[in-house]
Every structure is written in C-alpha cells, then in structure tokens.
Design an enzyme around this catalytic site. Structure first.
Site, PDB file in Angstrom:
ATOM      1  CE  LYS A 170      -1.753   3.121   2.115  1.00 28.57           C
ATOM      2  NZ  LYS A 170      -1.636   4.537   1.674  1.00 28.57           N
ATOM      3  CD  GLU A 245      12.337   0.269  10.879  1.00 29.57           C
ATOM      4  OE1 GLU A 245      12.795   1.230  11.533  1.00 29.57           O
ATOM      5  OE2 GLU A 245      12.880  -0.837  10.816  1.00 29.57           O
ATOM      6  CB  CYS A 279      12.575   8.615   9.705  1.00 31.02           C
ATOM      7  SG  CYS A 279      13.573   7.452   8.781  1.00 31.02           S
ATOM      8  CD  GLU A 377       9.724  12.529  12.597  1.00 31.39           C
ATOM      9  OE1 GLU A 377       8.577  12.078  12.731  1.00 31.39           O
ATOM     10  OE2 GLU A 377      10.674  11.882  12.141  1.00 31.39           O
TER      11      GLU A 377
HETATM   12  P1  TAP Z   1       1.961   8.393   7.938  1.00 26.10           P
HETATM   13  O1  TAP Z   1       0.956   9.445   7.866  1.00 26.10           O
HETATM   14  O2  TAP Z   1       2.077   7.605   9.171  1.00 26.10           O
HETATM   15  O3  TAP Z   1       1.672   7.446   6.671  1.00 26.10           O
HETATM   16  C1  TAP Z   1       2.468   6.340   6.348  1.00 26.10           C
HETATM   17  C2  TAP Z   1       1.635   5.333   5.587  1.00 26.10           C
HETATM   18  O4  TAP Z   1       0.612   4.829   6.439  1.00 26.10           O
HETATM   19  C3  TAP Z   1       0.921   5.925   4.379  1.00 26.10           C
HETATM   20  O5  TAP Z   1       0.884   4.961   3.353  1.00 26.10           O
HETATM   21  C4  TAP Z   1      -0.463   6.180   4.929  1.00 26.10           C
HETATM   22  O6  TAP Z   1      -1.465   6.240   3.935  1.00 26.10           O
HETATM   23  C5  TAP Z   1      -0.645   4.986   5.818  1.00 26.10           C
HETATM   24  N1  TAP Z   1      -1.686   5.150   6.841  1.00 26.10           N
HETATM   25  C6  TAP Z   1      -2.253   6.297   7.294  1.00 26.10           C
HETATM   26  N2  TAP Z   1      -3.186   6.021   8.224  1.00 26.10           N
HETATM   27  C7  TAP Z   1      -3.218   4.684   8.368  1.00 26.10           C
HETATM   28  C8  TAP Z   1      -3.975   3.791   9.196  1.00 26.10           C
HETATM   29  N3  TAP Z   1      -4.873   4.222  10.067  1.00 26.10           N
HETATM   30  N4  TAP Z   1      -3.734   2.463   9.083  1.00 26.10           N
HETATM   31  C9  TAP Z   1      -2.812   1.992   8.229  1.00 26.10           C
HETATM   32  N5  TAP Z   1      -2.075   2.789   7.408  1.00 26.10           N
HETATM   33  C10 TAP Z   1      -2.269   4.124   7.486  1.00 26.10           C
HETATM   34  O7  TAP Z   1       3.422   8.935   7.710  1.00 26.10           O
HETATM   35  P2  TAP Z   1       3.934   9.893   6.563  1.00 26.10           P
HETATM   36  O8  TAP Z   1       3.418  11.250   6.872  1.00 26.10           O
HETATM   37  O9  TAP Z   1       3.653   9.332   5.241  1.00 26.10           O
HETATM   38  O10 TAP Z   1       5.505   9.812   6.789  1.00 26.10           O
HETATM   39  C11 TAP Z   1       6.143  10.605   7.693  1.00 26.10           C
HETATM   40  C12 TAP Z   1       6.454   9.865   8.981  1.00 26.10           C
HETATM   41  O11 TAP Z   1       7.124   8.637   8.697  1.00 26.10           O
HETATM   42  C13 TAP Z   1       7.405  10.616   9.868  1.00 26.10           C
HETATM   43  O12 TAP Z   1       6.967  10.556  11.192  1.00 26.10           O
HETATM   44  C14 TAP Z   1       8.728   9.871   9.730  1.00 26.10           C
HETATM   45  O13 TAP Z   1       9.605   9.982  10.767  1.00 26.10           O
HETATM   46  C15 TAP Z   1       8.268   8.501   9.525  1.00 26.10           C
HETATM   47  N6  TAP Z   1       9.297   7.725   8.846  1.00 26.10           N
HETATM   48  C16 TAP Z   1       9.998   6.794   9.542  1.00 26.10           C
HETATM   49  C17 TAP Z   1      10.982   6.084   8.936  1.00 26.10           C
HETATM   50  C18 TAP Z   1      11.732   5.059   9.689  1.00 26.10           C
HETATM   51  S1  TAP Z   1      12.616   4.029   8.847  1.00 26.10           S
HETATM   52  N7  TAP Z   1      11.686   4.969  10.970  1.00 26.10           N
HETATM   53  C19 TAP Z   1      11.262   6.273   7.609  1.00 26.10           C
HETATM   54  C20 TAP Z   1      10.536   7.224   6.923  1.00 26.10           C
HETATM   55  C21 TAP Z   1       9.540   7.937   7.557  1.00 26.10           C
HETATM   56  P3  TAP Z   1      -1.866   7.606   3.177  1.00 26.10           P
HETATM   57  O14 TAP Z   1      -1.583   7.285   1.761  1.00 26.10           O
HETATM   58  O15 TAP Z   1      -3.314   7.810   3.436  1.00 26.10           O
HETATM   59  O16 TAP Z   1      -1.032   8.692   3.734  1.00 26.10           O
END
Ligand code: TAP
Length: 471
Positions: A170, A245, A279, A377
């Site tokens: 996804k 992660e 991240c 963050e």
């Molecule tokens: P999220 O909003 O958490 O979204 C990540 C993924 O989860 C997207 O595909 C999102 O879909 C999906 N998602 C949203 N709500 C969900 C739910 N209720 N159940 C299951 N899946 C759901 O994060 P983001 O804004 O894309 O990314 C930024 C965050 O990721 C930051 O906090 C960053 O630190 C973290 N991050 C961590 C790492 C590691 S390796 N630790 C690496 C990269 C990023 P949608 O398409 O609807 O958004």
C-alpha cells in the site's frame, strides 16, 4: 499527466471495485501531476486471497528460484531507473540529483543487499539433535510513507520476496508514482502471480483493512508514530506480527576538536537534504557551548549555501511534499520564535524570489532541548543547535527524547567517537559519515520495534520452527 488507475493483483493489472480517484499534486508547481485510483476493502480481500493462494508455492520455492527472480528485477530496475527518478521528482519534490542519485540508489542498494544476503542465508540451523528452521511468515502487508519512496518500499519488498513471503503493498497517496513503476518492473521481471500485489488508496481504508485482516500474517509499517500505534491496535485481535519503523529527533554530536566547523557545516547541509523530510535526520545539532559562535557561523554559512528551487534543476533542495507539510513546518518555525529560540538562518515564508510551490527556507535556530522545536519531529529543513558543557552533558541531551532512531557522532578522535556512540540510546549511529547497507536499521523507544536492512531485515519476515529429535 500520469494516470495510474489500475491495481496489480494476482499477476494482472485490474480495475478497482469502486471508481474513486484522487489527484496527485506536484509540490513544486502546485499543479495536478497525475491521478490514482483509491481502493476499497473489496480490493484488499481479492489481493489477500491471491497472496494466500500464491504463498503455497512461493514459500516452497528454492533459493535459486528466488535469486533468479531478484536478478531479473535488478536488470529491469536498472533499465527504468531514470523513469523512477523522474517520478520521485514529480511526486515529492526531491531535487534531480538526489532523486536520480540517492533515492533510486537506495532502492537498488536494498535489492543488491537482498541478493547478497540470500546467497548465504542460513534458513536451517542444526544444534545437536535439534533442527531450527526459519520459514516465511506468510502473507505480508507493506505500508509505506512518501518521504523516501523507493528506499522504504524496496527495503520491505526484496527481503519479503527473498524469504518466500507473499505481499500486498500500500503506497502513500502523496507519492504513488514510483511504486506504480516499481510494480511494472516486478511484473516485467516475472514475479509469479499473487506473490506481489499492489493497491493504491488511503491509509484509513486500505491500511486499516490490511492491519485488521485475519488472513494477513504480518504488517511492516514505516511512517508516523500515531499511525504506527493505530496499526498495532488494529492488528492486535488477529495477533499478527507488526514491525514499526517510526519517527525520530536524532542528535548529531560534534566533538570539540579542529574539525568542528567542517563537521557543523556537513551536519547542517546533510540535515537539509530531502528538505529535512528524513526520519533519521540529525535535527538536533549538539556543539560545545564554549564554541557556540564558531558553530553558529558554520551552520549559518551552510544553510545559506543550500540552493533552493525547481527540483528539476541543479539545486540542493526542492519543496516539501505538500501544503499540509509546509503549513506544519511554518507552525514549528513560529513556535521556535515564540519560545525564544534564536533564529540564525532562514525563517518564516518561502525563500526570496519563490512565490509558488511548497518551498521552505533552510532554517537554523539556537535553542534548548526543552523547546518544542527540539522535542517534536518537524520533518522539514529546520535545525536546532544546542550547546553542551562536556561529553556527559552532550550524551544526556542526546538521550533526553522519547525517540531513539538515529544518532551521529563526528570528531577526529575515533576512540572518543566510539565511546560517545556506545552511550546513545538509538538503534542506528553513524560515526563520521559511516554508512552500510548490511547494518540493521530501526529504533529504540518510540521510534519503533523492528530492524530492517541486511540480514536483520530477513528475520522480520521469518517464523522460527524448532524440530526436536530431528537428527
Ligand atoms: P503516515 O501518515 O504515518 O503514513 C504512512 C503510511 O501509512 C501511508 O501509506 C499512509 O497512507 C498509511 N496510513 C495512514 N493512516 C493509516 C492507518 N490508520 N492504518 C494503516 N495505514 C495508514 O506517515 P507519513 O506522513 O507518510 O511519513 C512521515 C512519517 O514517517 C514521519 O513521522 C517519519 O519519521 C516517519 N518515517 C519513519 C521512517 C523510519 S525508517 N523509521 C522512515 C521514513 C519515515 P496515506 O496514503 O493515506 O497517507
């Protein structure tokens, strides 16, 4: 204008059950760059059934068959790498050099690493009369974020394939293009029907359906902490494995030596890469308080030297991913000012001369670890410099956070760097720029609970079976 309206299920491109679509916005121009379909629970059920059926044969495939597939994917990935880079520029605004370089390169690196690990990986281990067998966990849901789309997708798909799992990907709605091209790559390379499936759509619909599904064995998630917690709760009734992660607020400790200015400059420029949307970004820069002025000058020079503009051009930094992200970062900059942090570079608003697109000024504050800009963050190009009195003080500040993803220690005395790194409560620490595709990556504390990359990434997708009296 890109149109990706079909999903990939059971080895074929299929129309979604419901005809619902969403526009994808190019963050540099604010124009519509493409359209994707938004899936429904019915699409999830079809994909899970296909993955379950395929698990029967793929879980029994040989090491050679999996290596052959990964090799074919590698050739196809190399053939289409320019397209992948172009897609990343459009979907999330990474500058061309970064998109075509590190973004696409990280995906290629994880693929190469999976091949290297698979060649020698010990699935069976005999201990006396007991055989310990490592078997694929089953059908996996892979839920990924937009900030490093190829990195986070490839670091999940290739170990899952290599260990004999089947999967449903996804991708993020904000950056769905590169995942679509990657799916085409897997199809052309000959991934067997049902082994890999891809459904676009919202996290709240597709992600939730995957997390709750009783025929999915594992969810591997990269993203924000609140969504990770939600997934864990949704997955709990079906007792599936959940690998998380999550975010970070990583310390970058610069030691007190001759290299201070160079290290501060490198830390500042590095943190601004990918517009700070990493991240593991070293977003808290810890420097000796006695040399704060020198550090501020070096950080200001580095931040002011970051070229910002059209990501298709020759710039170091493009926009942030979306209007919501832009607004959130502006809110944090305002909060930093309100809390009394000293602004030494950048600040509110777009960079001079730019009046369209979600561009943020490379921003540096001097503050304390108690300020919200040092605790939360921001996920943008906003660095906080914090002075420390001695190494013990630096370690204390570094560990004074709910996160524990990454850490950085730079200095000329390697012994001292090692000693400091050992005291950090984070899962991944780079000393003087060290980098290794085979090293496990993941977080302590609220930054997550699993480890990806290299052979540790394989273990995420494996169950362990003890066969006593086997020999
Ligand atoms: P999220 O909003 O958490 O979204 C990540 C993924 O989860 C997207 O595909 C999102 O879909 C999906 N998602 C949203 N709500 C969900 C739910 N209720 N159940 C299951 N899946 C759901 O994060 P983001 O804004 O894309 O990314 C930024 C965050 O990721 C930051 O906090 C960053 O630190 C973290 N991050 C961590 C790492 C590691 S390796 N630790 C690496 C990269 C990023 P949608 O398409 O609807 O958004």
């Amino acid at each position: 204008m890109r149109e990706y309206l079909q999903f990939y299920i059971d080895g074929a491109w299929v129309d979604p059950v419901a005809a619902k679509t969403a526009d994808v916005i190019n963050p540099a121009t604010e124009a519509v760059a493409g359209r994707i379909s938004l899936g429904s629970v019915a699409d999830v059920d079809t994909a899970v059934a296909a993955a379950r059926k395929a698990f029967g044969s793929w879980s029994q495939s040989t090491r050679e068959e999996r290596l052959d597939l990964l090799g074919a994917i590698q050739a196809e990935y190399a053939r289409r790498q320019t397209e992948l880079g172009d897609a990343i520029i459009e979907e999330m605004g990474a500058p061309a050099s970064l998109a075509h370089g590190f973004h696409v390169g990280l995906g290629a690196g994880h693929l190469q690493t999976a091949i290297e690990v698979l060649r020698d990986f010990r699935f069976d281990e005999q201990r006396g009369a007991t055989m310990i067998a490592r078997e694929p966990i089953g059908v996996c849901a892979l839920i990924t974020p937009w900030n490093w789309p190829m990195n986070q997708t490839c670091v999940k798909i290739f170990p899952a394939l290599a260990t004999g799992c089947t999967m449903i990907l996804k991708p993020p709605q904000l950056a769905p293009f590169s995942a679509q091209i990657l799916t085409e790559i897997l199809h052309t390379a000959g991934v067997p029907a049902g082994v890999f499936n891809m459904i676009q759509g919202s996290g709240s619909v597709i992600g939730t359906a995957l997390s709750k599904h009783d025929d999915i064995d594992m969810v591997s998630f990269t993203g924000s902490e609140p969504v990770g917690v939600q997934i864990q709760q949704d997955a709990a009734p079906t007792v599936k494995r959940v690998a998380l992660e999550l975010g970070g607020k990583s310390p970058f400790i610069v030691l007190d030596d001759d290299a201070l200015a160079a290290n501060v400059g490198a830390a500042t420029a590095g943190m601004m890469g990918n517009s700070g949307q990493t991240c593991s970004a070293g977003s808290r820069l810890l420097v000796p308080a006695s040399r704060l002025d020198e550090a501020i000058a070096a950080a200001r020079d580095a931040a002011d030297g970051v070229t910002v503009g059209d990501p298709k051009g020759n710039v170091a930094m493009g926009p942030v991913v979306s209007r919501a992200q832009f607004d959130s970062i502006q809110g944090y900059i305002q909060q930093g000012l309100d809390e009394g942090a000293t602004l030494v570079a950048g600040g509110l608003g777009r960079p001079d001369g730019i009046d369209q697109g979600w561009f943020v000024r490379p921003t540096v504050f001097v503050g304390t670890n108690a300020m919200s800009i040092a605790r939360e963050e921001i996920f943008g190009p906003v660095l906080v410099i914090i002075g420390y009195d001695d190494v013990d003080h630096a370690v204390g500040i570094a560990n004074d956070t709910t996160f524990g993803l990454a850490g950085y220690v730079n200095g000329t005395d390697l012994e001292q760097c090692r000693a400091v790194a050992r005291r950090l409560r984070t899962g991944w620490i780079s000393i003087n720029g060290g980098f290794d595709f085979h090293a496990p990556f993941g977080g302590y504390k609220h930054s997550g609970n699993g480890r990806e990359w290299g052979d540790f990434g394989f273990h995420e997708y494996l169950e362990i079976k003890s066969l006593l009296g086997y020999a």
